[in-house]
Design an enzyme around this catalytic site. Structure first.
Site, PDB file in Angstrom:
ATOM      1  CG  HIS A  70      -2.016  -0.934   1.193  1.00 50.55           C
ATOM      2  ND1 HIS A  70      -3.321  -0.541   1.024  1.00 50.55           N
ATOM      3  CD2 HIS A  70      -2.047  -2.288   1.290  1.00 50.55           C
ATOM      4  CE1 HIS A  70      -4.113  -1.614   1.022  1.00 50.55           C
ATOM      5  NE2 HIS A  70      -3.349  -2.667   1.192  1.00 50.55           N
ATOM      6  CG  ASP A  71       4.944   3.387   0.443  1.00 45.49           C
ATOM      7  OD1 ASP A  71       5.704   3.774  -0.442  1.00 45.49           O
ATOM      8  OD2 ASP A  71       5.030   3.753   1.627  1.00 45.49           O
ATOM      9  CG  HIS A 112      -2.105 -13.012  -0.739  1.00 45.99           C
ATOM     10  ND1 HIS A 112      -2.868 -12.999  -1.890  1.00 45.99           N
ATOM     11  CD2 HIS A 112      -2.024 -11.710  -0.343  1.00 45.99           C
ATOM     12  CE1 HIS A 112      -3.240 -11.758  -2.162  1.00 45.99           C
ATOM     13  NE2 HIS A 112      -2.748 -10.969  -1.240  1.00 45.99           N
ATOM     14  CB  THR A 113       2.914 -17.348   2.115  1.00 47.86           C
ATOM     15  OG1 THR A 113       3.153 -18.568   2.809  1.00 47.86           O
ATOM     16  CG2 THR A 113       4.022 -16.365   2.456  1.00 47.86           C
ATOM     17  CG  ASP A 144      -0.892 -20.393   3.709  1.00 46.78           C
ATOM     18  OD1 ASP A 144      -1.637 -21.386   3.657  1.00 46.78           O
ATOM     19  OD2 ASP A 144       0.341 -20.462   3.572  1.00 46.78           O
TER      20      ASP A 144
END
Length: 302
Positions: free
Chosen positions: A54-55, A166-167, A221
């Protein structure tokens, strides 16, 4: 996974020894801050990694966009910034601290250690209107994601590799609500047949009928949610990818081949991750006079 990079300059101006003289203990200070926060809350690494994508810092500006409402980890960056300011005042950008913190979050959860160049400056402008054109939403098609990544100078392979973020981490039920619907009795029913039915049942049990609420979260996950590994890709092949943007990676021959490669070889994933992470962290950065060193990460210097 969302992308909200609002820098602009040449990554060639970054250097691996940028703070060697001005703040030699920088990386140690950031590591210690991330380690302490992660020890107190195992959700912190996932939040810091997501924050890098996002930063978006800034009160009532980029951070005010609904896509950023569920972000966490800001407080860890601010703590690190405060520590750094004590020893190296007006020297290190929040942008550099964020990249280092995300790097450390991956390493602390079992991922590869990566040496990253520094020398970024913080943006002088932060607008909510800059968010939507630069994000990859969880409901995006593969073509939509390819367009966003390509616009940032990132490749199709980078897209598949960076999806591996997404892990670790978690998401609110509303982030995948399009894959379900409420029936006449108020129960969630699966409408996306690409999702494993057993996994879908687990999700409906966790989310209940409140899929749109932001108070309930589930792990990205379902296998090893707090370990940075290649389990995400194994779950994906089992049709247990949480988001539509995960599932679509199986619909393209090229991305499917990459998913299978990473699912079968963790070291190969780590090698690709390190390279893709560096490209992501070095995309469109501000350097020199194009930016500033913020005194507080949440506020543009005034």
């Amino acid at each position: 996974m969302l992308l909200c990079l609002s820098y602009s300059a040449h990554s060639s101006e970054l250097a691996f020894d940028f703070y060697a003289a001005s703040c030699p203990m920088l990386e140690t200070m950031v590591k210690d801050t991330v380690r302490a926060a992660s020890s107190n809350d195992p959700r912190v690494p996932g939040r810091l990694l997501r924050l890098l994508f996002h930063d978006c810092f800034g009160n009532d500006t980029e951070r005010s966009d609904p896509a950023n409402a569920s972000l966490g980890g800001f407080e860890v960056i601010e703590v690190a910034k405060n520590v750094v300011e004590m020893f190296c005042p007006d020297t290190v950008s929040c942008a550099d601290i964020l990249v280092l913190a995300a790097r450390d979050a991956v390493e602390f959860t079992g991922g590869p250690g990566i040496e990253v160049p520094t020398g970024r400056k913080d943006g002088k402008i932060s607008l909510a209107s800059n968010v939507r054109p630069n994000i990859v939403d969880t409901s995006f098609s593969l073509n939509q994601m390819k367009h966003i990544f390509s616009a940032k100078g990132l490749s199709f392979d980078d897209l598949v590799t960076l999806s591996g973020a997404h892990t670790i981490g978690s998401a609110h039920c509303s982030a995948f609500s399009e894959r379900f619907k409420l029936d006449s009795k108020g129960n969630l029913k699966l409408i996306d047949t690409s999702l494993d039915s057993t996994y879908a049942a687990e999700l409906t049990q966790q989310c209940g009928a409140s899929q749109a609420q932001t108070s309930i979260t589930v792990n990205n996950d379902p296998g090893t949610p707090f370990i940075f590994d290649n389990e995400y890709y194994q779950m994906l092949l089992a049709h247990k990818g949480l988001f539509e943007s995960d599932a679509v990676l199986l619909d393209n021959a090229k991305s499917l081949k990459k998913v299978e490669e990473f699912a079968n070889d963790k070291n190969r994933f780590f090698e690709n991750w390190a390279q893709a992470f560096l490209r992501l962290a070095s995309t469109d950065v501000k350097t020199g006079e194009d930016g500033e060193i913020r005194r507080s990460c949440s506020v543009i210097n005034g």
